[in-house]
Design an enzyme around this catalytic site. Structure first.
Site, short mmCIF file in Angstrom:
data_model
loop_
_atom_site.label_atom_id
_atom_site.label_comp_id
_atom_site.label_asym_id
_atom_site.label_seq_id
_atom_site.Cartn_x
_atom_site.Cartn_y
_atom_site.Cartn_z
N CYS A 233 -1.76 -19.49 0.48
CA CYS A 233 -1.42 -20.48 -0.56
C CYS A 233 -1.18 -21.86 0.05
O CYS A 233 -0.31 -22.02 0.91
CB CYS A 233 -0.19 -20.03 -1.34
SG CYS A 233 0.20 -21.16 -2.68
N LYS B 15 -4.31 -11.71 2.64
CA LYS B 15 -5.31 -12.71 2.23
C LYS B 15 -4.96 -14.02 2.93
O LYS B 15 -3.81 -14.46 2.88
CB LYS B 15 -5.24 -12.88 0.71
CG LYS B 15 -6.18 -13.92 0.12
CD LYS B 15 -6.17 -13.82 -1.40
CE LYS B 15 -7.11 -14.81 -2.07
NZ LYS B 15 -6.56 -16.15 -2.20
N HIS C 246 -13.34 -14.63 5.63
CA HIS C 246 -14.77 -14.95 5.73
C HIS C 246 -15.51 -14.35 6.92
O HIS C 246 -16.68 -14.64 7.09
CB HIS C 246 -14.95 -16.46 5.81
CG HIS C 246 -14.45 -17.19 4.62
ND1 HIS C 246 -13.12 -17.33 4.34
CD2 HIS C 246 -15.11 -17.79 3.61
CE1 HIS C 246 -12.98 -18.01 3.23
NE2 HIS C 246 -14.17 -18.30 2.77
N ASN D 18 -14.33 -14.58 -0.01
CA ASN D 18 -13.86 -15.32 -1.19
C ASN D 18 -14.05 -16.82 -1.01
O ASN D 18 -13.92 -17.33 0.09
CB ASN D 18 -12.37 -15.01 -1.42
CG ASN D 18 -11.70 -15.96 -2.39
OD1 ASN D 18 -10.71 -16.60 -2.06
ND2 ASN D 18 -12.23 -16.07 -3.57
C1 LIG Z 1 -5.38 -20.85 -11.17
C2 LIG Z 1 -5.40 -20.29 -9.79
C3 LIG Z 1 -4.30 -19.57 -9.34
C4 LIG Z 1 -4.32 -19.01 -8.05
N1 LIG Z 1 -3.27 -18.24 -7.64
C5 LIG Z 1 -3.35 -17.60 -6.43
C6 LIG Z 1 -2.36 -16.65 -6.05
O1 LIG Z 1 -1.42 -16.37 -6.80
N2 LIG Z 1 -2.49 -16.06 -4.83
C7 LIG Z 1 -3.55 -16.33 -3.98
O2 LIG Z 1 -3.63 -15.74 -2.89
N3 LIG Z 1 -4.50 -17.20 -4.33
C8 LIG Z 1 -4.44 -17.82 -5.54
N4 LIG Z 1 -5.45 -18.64 -5.93
C9 LIG Z 1 -6.61 -18.80 -5.03
C10 LIG Z 1 -7.68 -17.77 -5.43
O3 LIG Z 1 -7.20 -16.46 -5.26
C11 LIG Z 1 -8.95 -17.96 -4.60
O4 LIG Z 1 -8.69 -17.66 -3.25
C12 LIG Z 1 -9.46 -19.40 -4.69
O5 LIG Z 1 -9.45 -19.86 -6.03
C13 LIG Z 1 -10.90 -19.51 -4.15
O6 LIG Z 1 -11.75 -18.66 -4.88
P1 LIG Z 1 -12.70 -19.22 -6.07
O7 LIG Z 1 -13.47 -20.35 -5.47
O8 LIG Z 1 -13.55 -18.06 -6.46
O9 LIG Z 1 -11.79 -19.68 -7.17
C14 LIG Z 1 -5.45 -19.21 -7.20
C15 LIG Z 1 -6.53 -19.95 -7.67
C16 LIG Z 1 -6.52 -20.48 -8.96
C17 LIG Z 1 -7.73 -21.24 -9.45
#
Ligand SMILES: Cc1cc2nc3c(=O)[nH]c(=O)nc-3n(C[C@H](O)[C@H](O)[C@H](O)COP(=O)(O)O)c2cc1C
Length: 363
Positions: free
Chosen positions: A111, A150, A178, A188
Site C-alpha cells: 500500500c 502482496k 511480477h 498484477n
Molecule cells: C479502489 C482501490 C482500492 C485498493 N485497495 C487495496 C487494498 O486494500 N489492498 C491492496 O493490497 N491493494 C489495494 N489496491 C491496489 C490493488 O489491489 C492493485 O494492486 C492495483 O490497483 C493495481 O492493479 P490494477 O491495475 O488491476 O488496478 C486498491 C486499488 C484500488 C483501485
C-alpha cells in the site's frame, strides 16, 4: 519441506491445487472488493477473491470498524483476507479471529497511500526486511491457514526477486508480484481486458493474474463479455438485495453505491484508491462529478442529483431504469431549475437543485 514450513503444513503448490488452481483473481480493494462485488466478480469467471485490506490494530480495538470492514458468507470462497500493520503479534491476533472464514491470510506490503506512511504499514515497510520477516514468520507460525503476501515491484529486478525470496523463506505460501519464484505467484497491475490478462499470464508464466480497477469498471472482464453497465449494476443490486446465507458481518450500503458509480463509468480514466468510501457529502459530490463526467449522468442533471441522494436499492434501480430508458431513446434532460429550487428524493431527502458542476455547490 522448506525451512519455514511448519510440520504437517501443506506446501504452496498443494495449497494452490486444493483451492482449484485459480487463474483469474480479483484484487484487494478498499471500498470495492466487498461481498456483493466479489459475488458479481465470481459470477463472471473470477476464481479467487481478496477482501479489502483490514488494519489489524483497528480491527482488534474498534468494534464499528470490525463490523464494517469485513463481510463474507459461506459461499464466498476461495477467499484471501488481507491485513496490514507493523506489529507481528497484533496482526496474528487479528487474523486469528477471521482465519476460519478464508483460505489464506494475506499481508499487504504494497500500500503506497499517505495514510500507510503515517501508520507505518504497506509499502512503507519495504526497506525493513527484518520486520517483514518477523510479520510473515509469526503469522505463519500462529495461524492454521496459509499466509500470502502482496508487494510492489522494487526499484531493481534483483531487489524484487530478493524480496520475494525473503517472503517465501519467512513462510509466505503465495506471493502477488511480477517475477518468477518457487511458490505460486500472482501477477498484477494495469490489466484492463481478458486479452491482456491472458497475455500477461503467458509472458510472465505467473500462476494467476489479479485485476483491480479493471474489474471495478467491468466486473465481467474475465468472462470476456462486453461491458453492459446497466445489466451489471442491476445484477449487483439483485445480489445486494438477497440476504446472504450465514452472513458474518453486515454490508454497508455506501459500498454498493460506490461500485455502481464505478460500473457506470465509461472509461478507465479517473482511477482512484480511496482509503474509505464516502465520508462526507462534499466528497461524495466531488466523486460523482469526476465519475459521471463522461456518461448520461453528466447531461441529465436531475438523475445525477437523485444518484447523489439515493438511499435505497429500490430507488437506485429506478434511477438506473430511467437513465437506461433516456439513453436508449436519446432523450433530452428536463430544463434545469434555478439555484434555489429543490428536488425531492426518497420522500425524506431534500437536495438543492443546483448543479454539482456549479462553483460553490458543495456543502
Ligand atoms: C479502489 C482501490 C482500492 C485498493 N485497495 C487495496 C487494498 O486494500 N489492498 C491492496 O493490497 N491493494 C489495494 N489496491 C491496489 C490493488 O489491489 C492493485 O494492486 C492495483 O490497483 C493495481 O492493479 P490494477 O491495475 O488491476 O488496478 C486498491 C486499488 C484500488 C483501485
Amino acid at each position: 519441506m522448506s525451512s519455514s514450513q511448519k510440520k504437517g503444513q501443506e506446501n504452496g503448490w498443494d495449497f494452490w491445487k486444493r483451492i482449484g488452481s485459480p487463474k483469474y483473481v480479483s484484487a484487494p480493494m478498499i471500498g470495492a472488493s466487498t461481498l456483493a462485488c466479489r459475488k458479481l466478480f465470481r459470477k463472471y469467471s473470477v476464481d479467487l477473491c481478496y477482501s479489502p485490506m483490514i488494519i489489524a490494530s483497528l480491527f482488534l480495538e474498534d468494534s464499528d470498524y470490525r463490523e464494517k470492514i469485513l463481510t463474507t458468507d459461506s459461499d464466498d470462497r476461495p477467499l484471501f483476507i488481507q491485513f496490514c500493520g507493523d506489529n507481528a503479534q497484533i496482526m496474528a491476533q487479528a487474523a486469528k479471529q477471521v482465519q476460519h472464514l478464508c483460505d489464506s491470510v494475506d499481508i499487504n506490503f504494497g500500500c503506497p497511500q499517505a495514510f500507510a506512511e503515517k501508520c507505518h504499514y504497506g509499502a512503507y515497510l519495504q526497506d525493513e526486511w527484518d520486520l517483514m520477516r518477523e510479520i510473515v514468520s509469526t503469522m505463519n507460525r500462529e495461524l492454521d491457514v496459509c499466509v500470502s503476501a502482496k508487494f510492489r515491484m522494487q526499484a531493481t529486478i534483483d531487489k524484487t526477486v530478493g524480496m520475494a525470496q525473503m517472503l517465501q523463506e519467512s513462510g509466505a505460501q503465495v506471493i502477488t508480484m511480477h517475477e518468477q519464484i518457487t511458490v505460486p505467484f500472482i501477477a498484477n497491475g494495469g490489466i484492463i481486458s481478458l486479452e491482456q490478462a491472458d497475455h500477461i499470464l503467458d509472458l510472465t508464466k505467473a500462476n494467476a493474474v489479479m485485476v483491480g480497477e479493471g474489474l471495478r469498471r467491468n466486473p465481467a472482464l474475465f468472462a470476456g463479455i462486453e461491458r453492459n453497465p446497466y445489466k451489471l449494476c442491476n445484477e449487483l443490486i439483485d445480489i445486494s438485495k438477497k440476504e446472504p446465507q450465514n452472513v458474518y458481518y453486515p454490508q454497508p450500503f455506501e459500498f454498493i453505491i460506490e461500485q455502481v458509480h464505478r460500473i457506470l463509468l465509461n472509461n478507465m480514466e479517473g482511477s482512484s484508491y480511496p482509503i474509505q468510501s464516502y465520508d462526507s457529502k462534499k466528497r461524495k459530490r466531488n466523486k460523482i462529478r469526476e465519475e459521471t463526467s463522461t456518461n448520461i449522468f453528466h447531461k441529465h442533471w436531475d438523475l445525477r442529483e437523485q444518484l447523489i441522494g439515493v438511499k435505497t436499492l429500490t430507488s437506485l434501480e429506478q434511477i438506473l431504469a430511467e437513465a437506461e430508458k433516456r439513453e436508449k431513446s436519446n432523450e433530452d434532460p428536463p430544463p434545469k431549475p434555478g439555484r434555489h429550487s429543490v428536488v425531492q428524493e426518497d420522500n425524506d431527502t431534500i437536495i438543492s437543485g443546483t448543479s454539482i458542476f456549479d462553483e460553490g455547490s458543495d456543502s
